[in-house]
Structures are given as C-alpha cells and as structure tokens.
Enzyme design. Structure first.
Site, PDB file in Angstrom:
ATOM      1  N   SER A 247       0.973  -1.265   0.136  1.00  0.00           N
ATOM      2  CA  SER A 247       0.127   0.023  -0.050  1.00  0.00           C
ATOM      3  C   SER A 247       0.814   1.397   0.185  1.00  0.00           C
ATOM      4  O   SER A 247       1.919   1.411   0.615  1.00  0.00           O
ATOM      5  CB  SER A 247      -0.831  -0.119   1.299  1.00  0.00           C
ATOM      6  OG  SER A 247      -1.384   1.152   1.624  1.00  0.00           O
TER       7      SER A 247
ATOM      8  N   TYR B 142      -1.674  -1.148  10.830  1.00  0.00           N
ATOM      9  CA  TYR B 142      -2.160  -1.905   9.570  1.00  0.00           C
ATOM     10  C   TYR B 142      -1.021  -1.311   8.491  1.00  0.00           C
ATOM     11  O   TYR B 142      -0.253  -2.374   7.933  1.00  0.00           O
ATOM     12  CB  TYR B 142      -3.181  -1.132   9.222  1.00  0.00           C
ATOM     13  CG  TYR B 142      -3.367  -1.339   7.440  1.00  0.00           C
ATOM     14  CD1 TYR B 142      -3.651  -2.591   7.007  1.00  0.00           C
ATOM     15  CD2 TYR B 142      -3.210  -0.318   6.770  1.00  0.00           C
ATOM     16  CE1 TYR B 142      -3.965  -2.905   5.543  1.00  0.00           C
ATOM     17  CE2 TYR B 142      -3.258  -0.644   5.134  1.00  0.00           C
ATOM     18  CZ  TYR B 142      -3.631  -1.565   4.651  1.00  0.00           C
ATOM     19  OH  TYR B 142      -3.636  -2.236   3.286  1.00  0.00           O
TER      20      TYR B 142
ATOM     21  N   LYS C 178       2.012  -4.097   6.631  1.00  0.00           N
ATOM     22  CA  LYS C 178       2.638  -4.062   5.157  1.00  0.00           C
ATOM     23  C   LYS C 178       4.126  -3.866   5.091  1.00  0.00           C
ATOM     24  O   LYS C 178       4.686  -4.526   4.223  1.00  0.00           O
ATOM     25  CB  LYS C 178       1.737  -2.952   4.306  1.00  0.00           C
ATOM     26  CG  LYS C 178       0.215  -3.002   4.189  1.00  0.00           C
ATOM     27  CD  LYS C 178      -0.157  -4.179   3.282  1.00  0.00           C
ATOM     28  CE  LYS C 178      -1.567  -4.301   3.228  1.00  0.00           C
ATOM     29  NZ  LYS C 178      -1.660  -5.901   2.865  1.00  0.00           N
TER      30      LYS C 178
HETATM   31  P1  NAD Z   1     -10.953  -6.885   1.316  1.00  0.00           P
HETATM   32  O1  NAD Z   1     -11.080  -6.931   2.846  1.00  0.00           O
HETATM   33  O2  NAD Z   1     -12.217  -6.830   0.679  1.00  0.00           O
HETATM   34  O3  NAD Z   1     -10.283  -8.424   0.856  1.00  0.00           O
HETATM   35  C1  NAD Z   1      -9.406  -9.182   1.950  1.00  0.00           C
HETATM   36  C2  NAD Z   1      -9.770 -10.511   1.695  1.00  0.00           C
HETATM   37  O4  NAD Z   1      -8.945 -11.373   2.574  1.00  0.00           O
HETATM   38  C3  NAD Z   1     -11.374 -10.792   2.396  1.00  0.00           C
HETATM   39  O5  NAD Z   1     -12.094 -11.426   1.565  1.00  0.00           O
HETATM   40  C4  NAD Z   1     -10.807 -11.401   3.929  1.00  0.00           C
HETATM   41  O6  NAD Z   1     -12.077 -12.301   4.068  1.00  0.00           O
HETATM   42  C5  NAD Z   1      -9.685 -12.289   3.291  1.00  0.00           C
HETATM   43  N1  NAD Z   1      -8.935 -12.497   4.649  1.00  0.00           N
HETATM   44  C6  NAD Z   1      -8.382 -11.798   5.659  1.00  0.00           C
HETATM   45  N2  NAD Z   1      -7.691 -12.509   6.549  1.00  0.00           N
HETATM   46  C7  NAD Z   1      -7.706 -13.707   6.010  1.00  0.00           C
HETATM   47  C8  NAD Z   1      -7.035 -14.799   6.624  1.00  0.00           C
HETATM   48  N3  NAD Z   1      -6.433 -14.747   7.608  1.00  0.00           N
HETATM   49  N4  NAD Z   1      -7.243 -16.055   5.763  1.00  0.00           N
HETATM   50  C9  NAD Z   1      -7.925 -15.886   4.697  1.00  0.00           C
HETATM   51  N5  NAD Z   1      -8.552 -15.003   4.238  1.00  0.00           N
HETATM   52  C10 NAD Z   1      -8.387 -13.872   4.705  1.00  0.00           C
HETATM   53  O7  NAD Z   1      -9.793  -6.128   1.074  1.00  0.00           O
HETATM   54  P2  NAD Z   1      -9.425  -5.409  -0.358  1.00  0.00           P
HETATM   55  O8  NAD Z   1      -9.714  -4.077  -0.345  1.00  0.00           O
HETATM   56  O9  NAD Z   1      -9.660  -6.393  -1.244  1.00  0.00           O
HETATM   57  O10 NAD Z   1      -7.663  -5.388  -0.223  1.00  0.00           O
HETATM   58  C11 NAD Z   1      -7.192  -6.556  -0.586  1.00  0.00           C
HETATM   59  C12 NAD Z   1      -5.347  -6.420  -0.226  1.00  0.00           C
HETATM   60  O11 NAD Z   1      -5.050  -5.181  -0.669  1.00  0.00           O
HETATM   61  C13 NAD Z   1      -5.352  -6.352   1.169  1.00  0.00           C
HETATM   62  O12 NAD Z   1      -4.102  -6.898   1.823  1.00  0.00           O
HETATM   63  C14 NAD Z   1      -5.375  -4.822   1.574  1.00  0.00           C
HETATM   64  O13 NAD Z   1      -4.631  -4.428   2.870  1.00  0.00           O
HETATM   65  C15 NAD Z   1      -4.650  -4.485   0.382  1.00  0.00           C
HETATM   66  N6  NAD Z   1      -4.703  -2.885   0.100  1.00  0.00           N
HETATM   67  C16 NAD Z   1      -5.941  -2.569   0.097  1.00  0.00           C
HETATM   68  C17 NAD Z   1      -6.407  -1.087  -0.448  1.00  0.00           C
HETATM   69  C18 NAD Z   1      -7.746  -0.740  -0.522  1.00  0.00           C
HETATM   70  O14 NAD Z   1      -7.674   0.823  -0.003  1.00  0.00           O
HETATM   71  N7  NAD Z   1      -8.771  -1.520  -0.577  1.00  0.00           N
HETATM   72  C19 NAD Z   1      -4.931  -0.395  -0.555  1.00  0.00           C
HETATM   73  C20 NAD Z   1      -3.704  -0.892  -0.384  1.00  0.00           C
HETATM   74  C21 NAD Z   1      -3.661  -2.176  -0.175  1.00  0.00           C
HETATM   75  C1  WQD Z   2      -9.227   9.654   1.308  1.00  0.00           C
HETATM   76  C2  WQD Z   2      -9.472  11.220   1.525  1.00  0.00           C
HETATM   77  C3  WQD Z   2      -9.689  11.787   3.712  1.00  0.00           C
HETATM   78  C4  WQD Z   2     -13.516  10.020   4.443  1.00  0.00           C
HETATM   79  C5  WQD Z   2      -6.850   4.646   3.221  1.00  0.00           C
HETATM   80  C6  WQD Z   2      -5.712   3.863   3.928  1.00  0.00           C
HETATM   81  C7  WQD Z   2      -4.412   3.507   3.226  1.00  0.00           C
HETATM   82  C8  WQD Z   2      -5.152   2.567   2.132  1.00  0.00           C
HETATM   83  C9  WQD Z   2      -6.118   3.338   1.283  1.00  0.00           C
HETATM   84  C10 WQD Z   2      -4.983   0.233   2.354  1.00  0.00           C
HETATM   85  C11 WQD Z   2      -8.906  11.782   2.639  1.00  0.00           C
HETATM   86  C12 WQD Z   2     -10.905  12.346   3.104  1.00  0.00           C
HETATM   87  C13 WQD Z   2     -12.334  10.278   3.711  1.00  0.00           C
HETATM   88  C14 WQD Z   2     -14.425  10.785   4.788  1.00  0.00           C
HETATM   89  C15 WQD Z   2     -13.069  12.603   4.037  1.00  0.00           C
HETATM   90  N1  WQD Z   2      -5.686   1.398   2.394  1.00  0.00           N
HETATM   91  N2  WQD Z   2     -12.087  11.624   3.605  1.00  0.00           N
HETATM   92  N3  WQD Z   2     -14.270  11.975   4.715  1.00  0.00           N
HETATM   93  O1  WQD Z   2      -6.990   7.824   4.168  1.00  0.00           O
HETATM   94  O2  WQD Z   2      -5.978   7.992   1.702  1.00  0.00           O
HETATM   95  O3  WQD Z   2      -6.213   5.675   2.768  1.00  0.00           O
HETATM   96  O4  WQD Z   2      -7.316   3.853   2.345  1.00  0.00           O
HETATM   97  O5  WQD Z   2      -3.956   0.315   2.382  1.00  0.00           O
HETATM   98  O6  WQD Z   2      -3.876   2.729   3.859  1.00  0.00           O
HETATM   99  O7  WQD Z   2      -5.079   4.839   5.048  1.00  0.00           O
HETATM  100  O8  WQD Z   2      -8.329   6.963   1.972  1.00  0.00           O
HETATM  101  O9  WQD Z   2     -10.467   6.889   1.327  1.00  0.00           O
HETATM  102  O10 WQD Z   2     -10.069   6.997   3.738  1.00  0.00           O
HETATM  103  O11 WQD Z   2      -9.347   9.082   2.538  1.00  0.00           O
HETATM  104  O12 WQD Z   2     -13.148  13.737   3.926  1.00  0.00           O
HETATM  105  O13 WQD Z   2     -15.586  10.074   5.461  1.00  0.00           O
HETATM  106  O14 WQD Z   2     -10.881  11.353   1.801  1.00  0.00           O
HETATM  107  O15 WQD Z   2      -9.424  12.803   4.796  1.00  0.00           O
HETATM  108  O16 WQD Z   2      -8.188  13.044   2.313  1.00  0.00           O
HETATM  109  P1  WQD Z   2      -6.882   7.242   2.478  1.00  0.00           P
HETATM  110  P2  WQD Z   2      -9.806   7.298   2.398  1.00  0.00           P
END
Ligand code: NAD
Ligand code: WQD
Length: 337
Positions: free
Chosen positions: A124, A148, A152
């Site tokens: 991330s 979190y 990562k």
């Molecule tokens: P999500 O929660 O929708 O998907 C994650 C999946 O992993 C879920 O289906 C959950 O049931 C499964 N899971 C969690 N722990 C588990 C375990 N111990 N064993 C088996 N399954 C397990 O999340 P997402 O948004 O699809 O994110 C996928 C990956 O990408 C995650 O690792 C997340 O940290 C990373 N990521 C997400 C974002 C975002 O903004 N969505 C941004 C950066 C990185």
């Molecule tokens: C985006 C912008 C908020 C909600 C997070 C995690 C990051 C990654 C992605 C997994 C910011 C603003 C948000 C609201 C708002 N996840 N905001 N009102 O914070 O960039 O990233 O998700 O890896 O690790 O930290 O994403 O969508 O929460 O926020 O004003 O109700 O929207 O302040 O500027 P963020 P976000």
C-alpha cells in the site's frame, strides 16, 4: 498457468479473479470470508462463465493451507488476504499483526515447502508515510503511522529477507494507491461492513440516501482547495496490474516493487463533484476537523510499472464514478441483497 488467489472473495481480489479468468489463467481462491461474502465468487462465475475451486480456509490454519497446496500444484500466488481497516488496527494491533504477518509467514513457508516460488503481494502507498515531495517514487523513504501500515512494511521486509535466503523466489510487491470503482457489470464491487471508513464508499452511500451527509475531513490543507488529495485508481486497472505482474515476473527470480496509481491527484471536493455528475444525485457534505493521521496529498509516479510491466491505468475518474455508482444502485446493501 494456475494461480492461487488468497483473499479472492474480497474487493480487489474478486476483480482480479475476473481479469485472470478472462486472461485465460486457471485460478483457485482461498479466503476465510472474514470480510467478504461467498456471493462474490458466484458473481465472478456469472461474469466470466468460468468455474474455479474455492477453499474456505484461514491463513492462520497452517494445516488447512498446507492441504490446499498438497491437493493442487500452483505456479503462482497472488496474496490479497489480510485485514485492512486503519482505525481498527489502532484498536486491535495484536489481531492485525497476527492475522497479516502470521498468515503471510504460514503462506510463505508452505509455498517454499511445495516449491511454489512466484508471489504477488498487496502492499500500500501507506508505507510512504508522509511523503516529502510528490509524485511518490518507489525509492522514497518508508515509514508508517498505524499498525495496519506497519504490517505492510514488515511483510515487505520479510519478502526481501526471504529472497536473500532463497534466490528461487520471484516476488512482486504492488503498492496500491486508492482503489475505487467496480466492475462495469455492476455485479461485483466494494461491500464495506458497517459505516464505511473510506471516501468513495461513503460518498456512494450518501448519494443513495443510506447516510445523511459526508464529513469532509479538513479544508485547510496546502492543496488546490484545502481538502485532501489522493490518487484514485479504478479497481479494474489495479487488477490488470496483477495480471501483468504474473505474466512478466513469474519465473524471473528477484524482488520487484511497483507503485500502482494513475499519477493524478484529486481533492475530496473534486471527488464529490465528479460523483454528483456521474450519479445525477446531490452529495451533501459538511466541513469537519482533520482526521488524525491523514496526510495532505499523495499521488504516484507510476512510470516504473509502465516501463517494466507494460502497465498503465486506462480508466479515468468518470469511469470510476460511473462504475462505482452502477454497483451501488444495483446492490444498495452490497452482497446482502
Ligand atoms: P478485502 O477485505 O475486501 O479483501 C481481503 C480478503 O482477505 C477478504 O475477503 C477477507 O475475508 C480475506 N482474509 C483476511 N484475513 C484472512 C485470513 N487470515 N485468511 C484467509 N482470508 C483472509 O480488502 P481489499 O480492499 O480487497 O484489499 C485486498 C488487499 O489489498 C489487502 O491486503 C489490503 O490490505 C490491500 N490494500 C487495499 C487497499 C484498499 O484501499 N482497498 C489499498 C492498499 C492495499
Ligand atoms: C481519502 C481522502 C480523507 C473519508 C486509506 C488507508 C490506506 C489505503 C487506502 C489500504 C482523505 C478524506 C475520507 C470521509 C473524508 N488502504 N475523507 N471523509 O486515507 O487515503 O487511505 O485507504 O492500504 O492505507 O489509509 O483513503 O478513502 O479514507 O480518504 O473527507 O468520510 O478522503 O481525509 O483526504 P486514505 P480514504
């Protein structure tokens, strides 16, 4: 080529399964469904017309995962499974470290035992902490502000150490910026439990009338309009980066790290406007104090992924808002409908 997708029932995993199946790959999904629904797997099958195996298993259960690797020979693993809520990770750090790190350690040692050496890992942009300049490049200093993010960064370190010890591994680390949107069919999308933490799911639920108004977290940042700026990327573009990573890096030992973003930064108020345009609905909002831990602005230099993987984002903000809204309208209560 056969790929095991951990976390394949989740938001990004389900979209990646669709793109893998449409790209001709064979897949199996492993997920404990702790943050997802099995319905997403049915929808993947509806979209693609293709079948695949599902293992309801927890990465924390070593024996269960070992059995999966004994029953099928995989060429590669795409590892999405993990917990991802920043606020929850502050309240439950041990749960996050245990799930994300122990789960990954189990997976890696089982992969090694079974001679599966190709992995793509979901990292991330959170690992860049508060960047000193923009756009962010892969060699910027790394730091985190919450458990979190620390999981990562620690997993990235574990993967580097693993490669140092065992040069058979091909490890691709993708650092995602802010994934939003949904598959254009409207059949799969993001289905947050409870009140969403992230901006776009929150906006979508305001637009459909499930939430009264958006709280905009701060309007005094040094950005174009004072609200936070992020690099939003369509989840289908993000999924295609995984397909490229598997295609280009499997069988090429090394550790490869890429930003996956569009390179464009949009403010919270720009996102509200774009979503109002795409949905034809008003998104009411009020200005609130900053959210602790938030940074002012964050967007990627994604040129390394373009150069080495041949990947760039193709879909724009209009596509992201249109497809996110289409998913919301067709599934107002997510997979519970
Ligand atoms: P999500 O929660 O929708 O998907 C994650 C999946 O992993 C879920 O289906 C959950 O049931 C499964 N899971 C969690 N722990 C588990 C375990 N111990 N064993 C088996 N399954 C397990 O999340 P997402 O948004 O699809 O994110 C996928 C990956 O990408 C995650 O690792 C997340 O940290 C990373 N990521 C997400 C974002 C975002 O903004 N969505 C941004 C950066 C990185
Ligand atoms: C985006 C912008 C908020 C909600 C997070 C995690 C990051 C990654 C992605 C997994 C910011 C603003 C948000 C609201 C708002 N996840 N905001 N009102 O914070 O960039 O990233 O998700 O890896 O690790 O930290 O994403 O969508 O929460 O926020 O004003 O109700 O929207 O302040 O500027 P963020 P976000």
């Amino acid at each position: 080529m056969k790929i095991l997708v951990t976390g394949g029932a989740g938001f990004i995993g389900s979209h990646t399964c669709v793109e893998l199946l449409e790209g001709g790959y064979e897949i199996s999904v492993l997920d404990n469904l702790s943050n997802s629904s099995e319905k997403s797997l049915e929808r993947i099958k509806e979209i693609t017309g293709k079948d695949f195996k599902f293992y309801k298993a927890d990465l924390l259960d070593y024996d269960a995962v070992d059995k999966v690797f004994s029953s099928e020979k995989f060429d590669s693993v795409i590892h999405f499974a993990g917990l991802k809520a920043v606020g929850e990770s502050v309240e439950k750090p041990l749960t996050y470290y245990h799930n994300n790190i122990t789960g990954t350690l189990n997976l890696l040692s089982i992969m090694r035992k079974h001679g599966v050496y190709n992995i793509v890992f979901s990292s991330s942009a959170t690992v860049y902490g508060s960047p000193k300049s923009l756009p962010i490049k892969e060699d910027f200093p790394l730091s985190t502000t919450n458990p979190y993010g620390s999981t990562k960064l620690m997993i990235e370190g574990i993967l580097q150490d693993l490669y140092t010890a065992d040069n058979n591994f091909s490890i691709t680390i993708l650092r995602y910026f802010n994934p939003i949107g949904a598959h254009k069919s409207g059949k799969i999308g993001e289905d947050p439990k409870g009140i969403p933490n992230n901006l776009m799911p929150y906006i979508q639920q305001v637009a459909i009338g499930k939430l009264p108004q958006l709280s905009v977290f701060g309007d005094k940042y040094p950005t174009k309009d004072g609200t936070g700026v992020r690099d939003y990327i369509h989840v289908v573009d993000l999924s295609l980066a995984h397909v490229k990573a598997v295609e280009k890096k499997s069988g090429h030992p090394g550790v490869y790290i890429y930003n996956v973003g569009t390179g464009n930064g949009y403010s919270v108020l720009e996102m509200v406007k774009a979503f109002e345009k795409a949905s034809g609905r008003e998104v009411k909002y009020k200005i609130c104090p900053n959210r602790p831990g938030d940074i002012a602005a964050c967007y990627a230099d994604a040129s390394k992924a373009e150069k080495e993987l041949g990947w760039t984002a193709k879909l724009d903000l209009e596509d992201m808002c249109r497809d996110g809204w289409n998913w919301q309208v067709n599934n107002p209560n997510g997979y519970a409908d």
